[in-house]
Write a protein that holds these residues in place. Structure first.
Motif, PDB file in Angstrom:
ATOM      1  N   GLU A   1     -36.261 -25.558 -51.793  1.00  0.00           N
ATOM      2  CA  GLU A   1     -35.358 -25.028 -52.818  1.00  0.00           C
ATOM      3  C   GLU A   1     -36.063 -23.973 -53.652  1.00  0.00           C
ATOM      4  N   ARG A   2     -37.375 -24.156 -53.911  1.00  0.00           N
ATOM      5  CA  ARG A   2     -38.061 -23.167 -54.758  1.00  0.00           C
ATOM      6  C   ARG A   2     -38.209 -21.842 -53.990  1.00  0.00           C
ATOM      7  N   THR A   3     -38.272 -21.924 -52.660  1.00  0.00           N
ATOM      8  CA  THR A   3     -38.352 -20.692 -51.852  1.00  0.00           C
ATOM      9  C   THR A   3     -37.038 -19.930 -51.945  1.00  0.00           C
ATOM     10  N   ILE A   4     -35.937 -20.681 -51.956  1.00  0.00           N
ATOM     11  CA  ILE A   4     -34.616 -20.059 -52.075  1.00  0.00           C
ATOM     12  C   ILE A   4     -34.443 -19.482 -53.475  1.00  0.00           C
ATOM     13  N   GLU A   5     -34.951 -20.174 -54.482  1.00  0.00           N
ATOM     14  CA  GLU A   5     -34.864 -19.657 -55.859  1.00  0.00           C
ATOM     15  C   GLU A   5     -35.685 -18.367 -56.001  1.00  0.00           C
ATOM     16  N   GLU A   6     -36.836 -18.341 -55.337  1.00  0.00           N
ATOM     17  CA  GLU A   6     -37.689 -17.123 -55.329  1.00  0.00           C
ATOM     18  C   GLU A   6     -36.894 -15.971 -54.699  1.00  0.00           C
ATOM     19  N   THR A   7     -36.152 -16.303 -53.642  1.00  0.00           N
ATOM     20  CA  THR A   7     -35.340 -15.292 -52.957  1.00  0.00           C
ATOM     21  C   THR A   7     -34.266 -14.757 -53.892  1.00  0.00           C
ATOM     22  N   ALA A   8     -33.612 -15.660 -54.624  1.00  0.00           N
ATOM     23  CA  ALA A   8     -32.524 -15.256 -55.525  1.00  0.00           C
ATOM     24  C   ALA A   8     -33.040 -14.309 -56.611  1.00  0.00           C
ATOM     25  N   ALA A   9     -34.241 -14.591 -57.094  1.00  0.00           N
ATOM     26  CA  ALA A   9     -34.818 -13.721 -58.145  1.00  0.00           C
ATOM     27  C   ALA A   9     -35.088 -12.330 -57.576  1.00  0.00           C
ATOM     28  N   ALA A  10     -35.644 -12.268 -56.390  1.00  0.00           N
ATOM     29  CA  ALA A  10     -35.929 -10.973 -55.754  1.00  0.00           C
ATOM     30  C   ALA A  10     -34.636 -10.244 -55.426  1.00  0.00           C
ATOM     31  N   ALA A  11     -33.608 -11.027 -55.035  1.00  0.00           N
ATOM     32  CA  ALA A  11     -32.326 -10.412 -54.650  1.00  0.00           C
ATOM     33  C   ALA A  11     -31.695  -9.701 -55.846  1.00  0.00           C
ATOM     34  N   ARG A  12     -31.880 -10.281 -57.032  1.00  0.00           N
ATOM     35  CA  ARG A  12     -31.281  -9.651 -58.221  1.00  0.00           C
ATOM     36  C   ARG A  12     -31.820  -8.243 -58.378  1.00  0.00           C
ATOM     37  N   GLU A  13     -33.133  -8.064 -58.195  1.00  0.00           N
ATOM     38  CA  GLU A  13     -33.732  -6.721 -58.318  1.00  0.00           C
ATOM     39  C   GLU A  13     -33.274  -5.823 -57.171  1.00  0.00           C
ATOM     40  N   ALA A  14     -33.200  -6.407 -55.988  1.00  0.00           N
ATOM     41  CA  ALA A  14     -32.798  -5.602 -54.826  1.00  0.00           C
ATOM     42  C   ALA A  14     -31.339  -5.163 -54.950  1.00  0.00           C
ATOM     43  N   PHE A  15     -30.502  -6.017 -55.565  1.00  0.00           N
ATOM     44  CA  PHE A  15     -29.107  -5.624 -55.810  1.00  0.00           C
ATOM     45  C   PHE A  15     -29.048  -4.436 -56.773  1.00  0.00           C
ATOM     46  N   LEU A  16     -29.930  -4.444 -57.786  1.00  0.00           N
ATOM     47  CA  LEU A  16     -29.946  -3.314 -58.738  1.00  0.00           C
ATOM     48  C   LEU A  16     -30.300  -2.026 -57.994  1.00  0.00           C
ATOM     49  N   GLU A  17     -31.245  -2.125 -57.068  1.00  0.00           N
ATOM     50  CA  GLU A  17     -31.621  -0.937 -56.288  1.00  0.00           C
ATOM     51  C   GLU A  17     -30.470  -0.513 -55.387  1.00  0.00           C
ATOM     52  N   ALA A  18     -29.769  -1.503 -54.821  1.00  0.00           N
ATOM     53  CA  ALA A  18     -28.636  -1.167 -53.934  1.00  0.00           C
ATOM     54  C   ALA A  18     -27.526  -0.510 -54.748  1.00  0.00           C
ATOM     55  N   ALA A  19     -27.354  -0.991 -55.986  1.00  0.00           N
ATOM     56  CA  ALA A  19     -26.284  -0.425 -56.832  1.00  0.00           C
ATOM     57  C   ALA A  19     -26.551   1.063 -57.078  1.00  0.00           C
ATOM     58  N   ALA A  20     -27.842   1.423 -57.110  1.00  0.00           N
ATOM     59  CA  ALA A  20     -28.206   2.830 -57.382  1.00  0.00           C
ATOM     60  C   ALA A  20     -28.136   3.669 -56.110  1.00  0.00           C
ATOM     61  N   ALA A  21     -28.005   2.988 -54.928  1.00  0.00           N
ATOM     62  CA  ALA A  21     -28.050   3.747 -53.645  1.00  0.00           C
ATOM     63  C   ALA A  21     -26.787   4.590 -53.474  1.00  0.00           C
TER      64      ALA A  21
END
Ligand code: KE4
Length: 437
Positions: free
Chosen positions: A417-437
Motif C-alpha cells: 500500500e505504501r508503494t501505491i501511495e508513493e505512486t499517487a504522490a508522484a502522479a499528482r506532480e505528473a498530472f500537473l506536468e500533463a496539464a501544461a502539455a
C-alpha cells in the motif's frame, strides 16, 4: 515542465542501438518501442515484486507487470522454484506429461464451463484456433469482433471497421487479404443495438462473436450493464458461438475471470498471460461437444511443438495454486486497485485536469478525457499528448505505466500500500506536468 522526452541511461541506449540493427524498431513487440509516448526504451536488468531495475540501475515501480502475467509480482519465489525444478527435469518433452493435466484440472476447477481445452503458446494462437474451430463447428464463415478489442495478430482479427457498420471489415494491416478481412465484422463495443441489427441481417452467417468481456486494449473499459448478457442471448438465438477472450481478464478480475465476475458463460474461452506465470502459454477451450472437433479427436487441425510445455505448465500451476490457495487474495487485489484508483483520481483533480478512470478489480484504465468512455470512438478521442506527458513525468519519478494510452494498468499482490501511495504522490506532480502539455 521539461519539454524533452525522458531518455534512458547510457547502458540502455547502447543496448537499444544494437537492438535497432537486429529487430524491426529495435523490439520484439511494437508497444515496447515507446513510439506512442516518445523517447527510447530502458533495458531491464531484473525484476522483483512490483519493481523493475534497468541496466543503469534505475528502479521503477511497475504497473505494466509484463502486460498482465505478473499478478503475484515479479520473481515470486514459489513460481521461480517451480520453474527451476521443472526445467531441471527437462525443459520440453514434446510428449504427454502430468503437468499439462494438473494445470488443465486447475483451469477446469476455476472455470467449469471450460470442459475440454487445448494448450498453445500464445494468446494469438488461442484466438486463431478458436476462430477456425468456431467456423468448422457452425459451418459459417463470419466472425464478429469489437472496435478497440485486440485478440492477437492472426489475420481474422487484424481488421478495422468497414466504412460504416453496414459493410464487413477492411484489413488493418498490409498482408491481410481483403477476403479474410471481409469475413470479419467490427462493431462498436458496448453497443448492443448494433449487434442486434447485424444479427437480424446476417445472424445465420456468423460463426462466432469474439469479445474481451472487459476491454483491456483500448485502456480498460468495463462492459455496459446487460452487454455481455445481450451477446449471450443473441449468439444463442442465432446459433453463433460466444467466445470470451480472457487472455487478460482470466484469473485477473476473479478466479474464474470475467465469466465468473459477470455471471455470463461463453461457449469457448481463450486464456493466456497469468495462465503461464510469465512463460509462453495460451489456451482455448469450452463446451466438450465443440472441442471434440479438434484433431486428433476431430477434423479441425491445430498443433504445436511447445504446446503444454512442462516448464510453462509448472509456472502456471504455481501461480494458480497460489492465487486459489491464499484466502483474501482477490480482496487484496481489489483493495490495492481501489487505492491506486483513488490516488490517481485525487492527483488529477488537484491538478485540475479532467480524466476518466475505469477499474475492474486490479486492472485500471486512465483516459485524458472528461468522459464518458464506453467505446473505442470515445477512448480514441482522449488526449494522447497529455498521456505522453504524464507517462514521461511518472517515468522521471521512477514509475512505469504502459507506453501507450490504449493499454491497462495492473496492480499485483506484491504492490505494498505504501508503494501505491508513493505512486499517487508522484502522479499528482505528473498530472500537473500533463496539464501544461
Ligand atoms: P499474445 O499473442 O500477445 O500472447 O496474446 C494476444 C492477445 C489476445 N487477447 C488479448 C485480450 C490480449 O490482450 C492479447 C495481447 N495483449 C497485448 C497488450 N495488451 C500484449 C502486449 C504486446 O502486444 O506486446
Amino acid at each position: 515542465m521539461s519539454e524533452t522526452a525522458w531518455e534512458p541511461g547510457k547502458k540502455s541506449a547502447e543496448r537499444f542501438a544494437r537492438a535497432e540493427r537486429l529487430f524491426p524498431g529495435g523490439v520484439n513487440s511494437p508497444v515496447r518501442a515507446f513510439r506512442a509516448v516518445g523517447g527510447r526504451p530502458f533495458f531491464v536488468e531484473r525484476a522483483e515484486g512490483p519493481f523493475l531495475w534497468d541496466v543503469d540501475d534505475n528502479r521503477y515501480i511497475d504497473y505494466v507487470m509484463s502486460w498482465g502475467p505478473a499478478i503475484l509480482g515479479h520473481a515470486d519465489p514459489d513460481v521461480t522454484e517451480a520453474i527451476r525444478s521443472a526445467a531441471a527435469r527437462g525443459a520440453s518433452f514434446g510428449a504427454c506429461h502430468e503437468g499439462e493435466v494438473l494445470l488443465a484440472e486447475e483451469v477446469n476447477a476455476l472455470m467449469p464451463w471450460i470442459e475440454t481445452m487445448r494448450f498453445v503458446s500464445s494468446g494469438t494462437e488461442a484466438t486463431m484456433s478458436a476462430a477456425r474451430l468456431a467456423r468448422a463447428f457452425t459451418g459459417r464463415p463470419r466472425i464478429v469482433k469489437f472496435e478497440g478489442c485486440y485478440h492477437g495478430h492472426a489475420d481474422p482479427f487484424l481488421v478495422k471497421a468497414g466504412s460504416g457498420a453496414a459493410t464487413f471489415g477492411e484489413p488493418d494491416s498490409p498482408g491481410v487479404p481483403e477476403k479474410t478481412a471481409s469475413d470479419t465484422l467490427t462493431l462498436p463495443y458496448n453497443d448492443l443495438r448494433a449487434v442486434e441489427e447485424r444479427f437480424m441481417r446476417d445472424g445465420d452467417t456468423i460463426a462466432a462473436v469474439f469479445v474481451e468481456p472487459v476491454a483491456g486494449n483500448m485502456g480498460c473499459i468495463p462492459p455496459a450493464e446487460g452487454f455481455l448478457e445481450g451477446l449471450r442471448r443473441l449468439s444463442t438465438a442465432s446459433g453463433a458461438l460466444l467466445v470470451f477472450d480472457e487472455v487478460i481478464t482470466g484469473f485477473r478480475v476473479a478466479p474464474g475471470g470475467a465469466a465468473e465476475r459477470y455471471g455470463v458463460r461463453p461457449d469457448l474461452a481463450t486464456l493466456g498471460k497469468i495462465l503461464g506465470g510469465g512463460l509462453p502459454v495460451g489456451l482455448y477451450g469450452g463446451r466438450r461437444e465443440i472441442m471434440e472437433r479438434v484433431s486428433p479427436a476431430g477434423p479441425v487441425y491445430q498443433a504445436g511443438t511447445l504446446s503444454g510445455n512442462p516448464t510453462a505448465m509448472a509456472a502456471g500451476l504455481a501461480v494458480l495454486r497460489k492465487l486459489r490457495g491464499a484466502p483474501g487474495t482477490y480482496e487484496d487485489l481489489e483493495t490495492k486497485g481501489a487505492l491506486l484508483e483513488r490516488g490517481l483520481q485525487r492527483g488529477a483533480s488537484e491538478a485540475g485536469i479532467p480524466v476518466t478512470i475505469h477499474r475492474v478489480g486490479s486492472m485500471l484504465g486512465l483516459f485524458f478525457h472528461p468522459g464518458p468512455v464506453r467505446s473505442w470512438s470515445e477512448a480514441a478521442a482522449s488526449d494522447r499528448k497529455k498521456y505522453a506527458a504524464f507517462f514521461q513525468g511518472l517515468l522521471r519519478r521512477g514509475i512505469w505505466i504502459a507506453p501507450s494510452p490504449f493499454e491497462a494498468l495492473f496492480v499485483s499482490t506484491a504492490h505494498a500500500e505504501r508503494t501505491i501511495e508513493e505512486t499517487a504522490a508522484a502522479a499528482r506532480e505528473a498530472f500537473l506536468e500533463a496539464a501544461a502539455a
